[in-house]
Design a protein around this motif. Sequence first.
Motif, short mmCIF file in Angstrom:
data_model
loop_
_atom_site.label_atom_id
_atom_site.label_comp_id
_atom_site.label_asym_id
_atom_site.label_seq_id
_atom_site.Cartn_x
_atom_site.Cartn_y
_atom_site.Cartn_z
N ASN A 196 0.81 -1.22 0.00
CA ASN A 196 0.00 0.00 0.00
C ASN A 196 0.84 1.27 0.00
O ASN A 196 0.35 2.34 0.35
N PHE B 265 1.65 3.19 -2.27
CA PHE B 265 1.12 4.22 -3.15
C PHE B 265 -0.40 4.35 -3.02
O PHE B 265 -1.03 5.02 -3.82
N ASN B 266 -0.96 3.73 -2.01
CA ASN B 266 -2.40 3.81 -1.77
C ASN B 266 -2.64 4.88 -0.72
O ASN B 266 -2.28 4.70 0.44
N ARG C 86 -3.10 -6.17 -7.23
CA ARG C 86 -2.28 -6.05 -6.03
C ARG C 86 -1.70 -7.42 -5.75
O ARG C 86 -2.43 -8.40 -5.62
N TRP D 266 6.59 -9.76 -6.10
CA TRP D 266 7.05 -8.58 -6.83
C TRP D 266 8.31 -8.88 -7.64
O TRP D 266 9.09 -9.77 -7.31
N VAL E 266 -3.56 5.21 -11.71
CA VAL E 266 -2.32 4.98 -10.96
C VAL E 266 -1.84 6.30 -10.37
O VAL E 266 -1.99 7.36 -10.97
N ARG E 267 -1.29 6.20 -9.17
CA ARG E 267 -0.71 7.39 -8.53
C ARG E 267 0.51 7.84 -9.34
O ARG E 267 1.26 7.00 -9.85
N ASP F 229 3.43 8.90 -8.66
CA ASP F 229 4.76 8.51 -8.20
C ASP F 229 4.97 7.00 -8.19
O ASP F 229 6.02 6.52 -7.77
N HIS F 230 4.00 6.25 -8.67
CA HIS F 230 4.11 4.79 -8.69
C HIS F 230 4.70 4.35 -10.04
O HIS F 230 4.03 3.80 -10.89
N THR F 231 6.00 4.59 -10.19
CA THR F 231 6.66 4.38 -11.48
C THR F 231 6.61 2.92 -11.94
O THR F 231 6.49 2.67 -13.14
N SER G 20 4.19 0.66 -11.52
CA SER G 20 2.88 0.38 -12.13
C SER G 20 2.68 1.17 -13.42
O SER G 20 2.07 0.66 -14.36
N SER H 4 -4.14 11.58 -9.75
CA SER H 4 -3.76 10.28 -10.29
C SER H 4 -3.71 10.36 -11.81
O SER H 4 -4.40 11.18 -12.43
#
Length: 176
Positions: free
Chosen positions: A31, A33-34, A97, A103, A132-133, A135-137, A139, A163
């Motif tokens: 989580n 980036f959640n 997720r 990962w 996608v957020r 900063d979530h490079t 994803s 987002s």
Amino acid sequence: MSSSNSRLVYRAPQPDDVQRLFAIFGDPQTNLFNPAGPMQHWADAQRLLDRWMAQWASGGYGWWAIAHRDTPCHIIGFGGIAPMNYLGQQRINLGYRFAVQAWGQGYATELGRDALTLAFETLQLPEVFGLVRPDHTASIRVLEKIGMQRHGLLDDVPGQAPSLVLRVCRPATEPA
């Protein structure tokens, strides 16, 4: 479901998946980036699972429980396509997720490709979105790798950068 060369197997969520769902969605690492943070309560996991199972019952598709082909009884993540309300209307959204242990092995990309195959070849959907957020490079890279392109922004987290909304359209088919 799984494609012939897939390392992953997919199935509709079942009531006894709630423990793995809570373990994965409650892990602070999954989580990062959640904005809502990790799932805190078992009841939240049950509500989410109930929503997924209702989507399957009404639409015939939704988020899958995901396992590795070699260990089909051990869920390593959840993901797929399902309706989601944003940008002022209901869109078909691709999401996922995975447990931290899964990962870095290309599973998100594999899931994304398999979900798009379902969306475009089986369901004949016109387009699929990803949210996608910014900063979530990792994803963002996954979504771009499976053919999604930046489509817009969604100001969905008060006080934070919007987002990114990505989209891919069903490929045109050649006339026979």
